[in-house]
Scaffold this motif. Sequence first.
Motif, mmCIF file in Angstrom:
data_model
loop_
_atom_site.group_PDB
_atom_site.id
_atom_site.type_symbol
_atom_site.label_atom_id
_atom_site.label_comp_id
_atom_site.label_asym_id
_atom_site.label_seq_id
_atom_site.Cartn_x
_atom_site.Cartn_y
_atom_site.Cartn_z
ATOM 1 N N THR A 88 0.832 -1.216 0.000
ATOM 2 C CA THR A 88 0.000 0.000 0.000
ATOM 3 C C THR A 88 0.858 1.254 0.000
ATOM 4 O OG1 THR A 88 -0.065 -0.129 2.385
ATOM 5 C CG2 THR A 88 -1.941 -1.027 1.205
ATOM 6 N N SER A 141 -5.071 -4.806 -0.022
ATOM 7 C CA SER A 141 -4.259 -3.594 -0.109
ATOM 8 C C SER A 141 -5.104 -2.427 -0.612
ATOM 9 C CB SER A 141 -3.033 -3.820 -0.991
ATOM 10 O OG SER A 141 -3.406 -4.125 -2.296
ATOM 11 N N GLU A 158 -5.606 1.025 1.480
ATOM 12 C CA GLU A 158 -5.307 2.363 0.951
ATOM 13 C C GLU A 158 -6.466 3.320 1.196
ATOM 14 O OE1 GLU A 158 -3.964 2.173 -3.071
ATOM 15 O OE2 GLU A 158 -1.934 1.718 -2.418
#
Lengths: 465, 293
Positions: free
Chosen positions: A274, A334, A338
């Motif tokens: 990320t 991920s 984020e």
Amino acid sequence: MTTLDVNPSAGLPRDAAALKRDMETLFRGKKLLAFAAPLIVLAYMVYVFFAFDVPGLYERASLENARTLVSDSYSYKTHVTRDNRDASVSVAIEGERKGSYPEGEAPEWVTLGETTVIDLENGHIVRFGPETVEYDIPGYGTVRATPSRSAGVQAELPAGDVPDWISTSKNRLAIKTEAGRLTVTRNRSEVFRYFTGWELFFFTLDSPYHGLGPVALLEKAFRGEAGAIFNDFWTNKMWRHQDVAWAIGETLLMAFLGTIGAGIVALPLAFLATRNFMPIRTLRFATRRLFDFVRGVDSLIWTVVLARAFGPGPLTGALAILVTDTGTFGKIFSEALENVDEKQIEGVASTGAKPIQRYRFGVIPQVTPVLLSQLLYFLESNTRSATIIGAITGGGIGLLLTQAIITQKDWEEVAYYIVLVILMVMLMDWFSGVLRRRLIQGDTGKPRRKKAKKPPLRNMPFVLP
Amino acid sequence: MADLTAAPPSGASPTEAIRAQYVELTRRKRLYGTVLLIVFVAMMVAGFRTADDRNAGSFADGFTRIFDYPAEVLSEAVEKAAQLPGHVMHFFPALIETLNIAAASTLIGAIFGTLFSLLATRGMALWPSLIPLFRRVMDICRAIPEIVIALVLIFLLGGGPVPAMIAIAIHTAGALGKLFSEVNENASLKPIEGLSSVGATWAQRMWLGVIPQVGPNYVSYALLRFEINIRASAILGFVGAGGIGYELKNAMSWGKGRYDEAAAIFILLFVTIVVVDQISGKLRDRLIHGAKQ
């Protein structure tokens, strides 16, 4: 459309004409698309029709196979066989040893004796005499056949043309009627009688509980025979309930271990991929490419590679699911990471939390709903994948199913397994749906929780809104 | 907080009570969490051990050998690198067949999925009383693993791409039908009302009133399904339904010394999946983006 509304003042005839032209082109394009898209699809289907040789399929398709499959999946046949060399008669369900009646016993439609009489109902009667086999066919007459070592099978048919459901040759007589089937060869005479249902599903013939009704069974169970009854059912040799239960368990185990394992492996890796948690660009890039690679190598390839290393079994299937889904989960997780809200992490950090605590209390609670719902969703879809992977690696219900299909005769077992698989998948679907709804409501659906807690808090003078 | 500090004289005991309750709540929550975690870990460990027991090779033995086979295949592929392009060309038709199976089954599945979803959405259904029936039909279509239908059909129709196509199409119809009906629920019913007020038939209402609204989402889901179906059709090939999976099975059964063919197939499959994923990802992005505007 918007331009029309925005500048009505500039309603010069020339502009309007240009606009009209534009619109006409647009509509022409849309019309073209509306016609072209179905045409392209149709053209492609025609191409596929010939590329897959569908016309040739008609010749290859076997109606006979279809008929056996359908009739066998809901019915069974009982074989009555007379060995013409030593005159012994045996009765067996599906002609299998594990389904045969004990010596000297027979169902009530078979009368054993010097002349064995088999009643196929509706007037169809077959007699295995010491020398001659007779079959009374209502509306046709009596067919006699005398098998002997020297002269083959001598058949006497009623006068007239031989109908096409009787076939005779020097060494064989075969009659197929709606009541059953008779085959006479030099060495043996055999009658098949067809019944509807899955015979011996609960108990095999050697069990004392075979043929008892549910009431009688319950009665016996209350008298302390429950263990024995269950044991006879569980070790049924025809339907192998124990093996089937284990197989289903293995399939579910593969799905569970694979999915949860993939989640556990993917979560820490997802942090590395990320933008907000991984400042080192190369590492981030490498992790992302790793996820792409693992996803790109198809689960088929992973299954094949892992089966080489671990041999057939549920562990191989679980690992194949684990590896494939690690890539998918890594990507999904991920993306979820984020999108987390920085404020919550800041808040936790302001209380002096260490990095680990910041992740635990600032990040994880935010992404848990997404993670859990994805995990549960994949658990359901992996139950289906585990069946397929099991067929390739050799484990679980997939293996039993492929084996039963490959033998091409136990279609009632195939039907049973298919029903079990469908039930299993639908049950998992339902279960994961229920769990998903509960867990996610528990996390985001606050109204419900507040309602539950309100009564005790209302007595307090200071209530935080 | 302001409330709490505003009433200091009599506030000591209620604050204490709140505090006690909070501590109690936290403790109970933690206890539940710990118990759940322990149960969960125990399940994982027990499950792993059972799986390990029932497997032909154990985890500890196999773990060291995971990369033996890929290494062998790769080293042979490198050794015979000159032959690889030839193999790739040789297996290309099989790859096309696999792609065709996936594409045709996605198309057929999407068509049936559309029908099912329209028939199973409230406000759009032709026979509203049959909505539950169509829902169950979709559920069953989704629940049957492709391999079951494929194997049975291979017995009936002989080997080849058609059984795989039908099997995947049935599953796709169920899966897409469910996704499509979720899309349909968000579609506006006003165009349908408008169309029915001018006497449009059901087909016209759907084709002109619903499909233009949901088209981009449908195509996006169908593309996603196409990616999945490529993998499925490769797997079904492995059990005898033709295409690249079948070639892979043959190539593998020849064993040592002939792994270069398997390597070529691995490469083909890998590149295809990555390329299709990329293209369809881009297309889906654009479709959804366009739909949002």
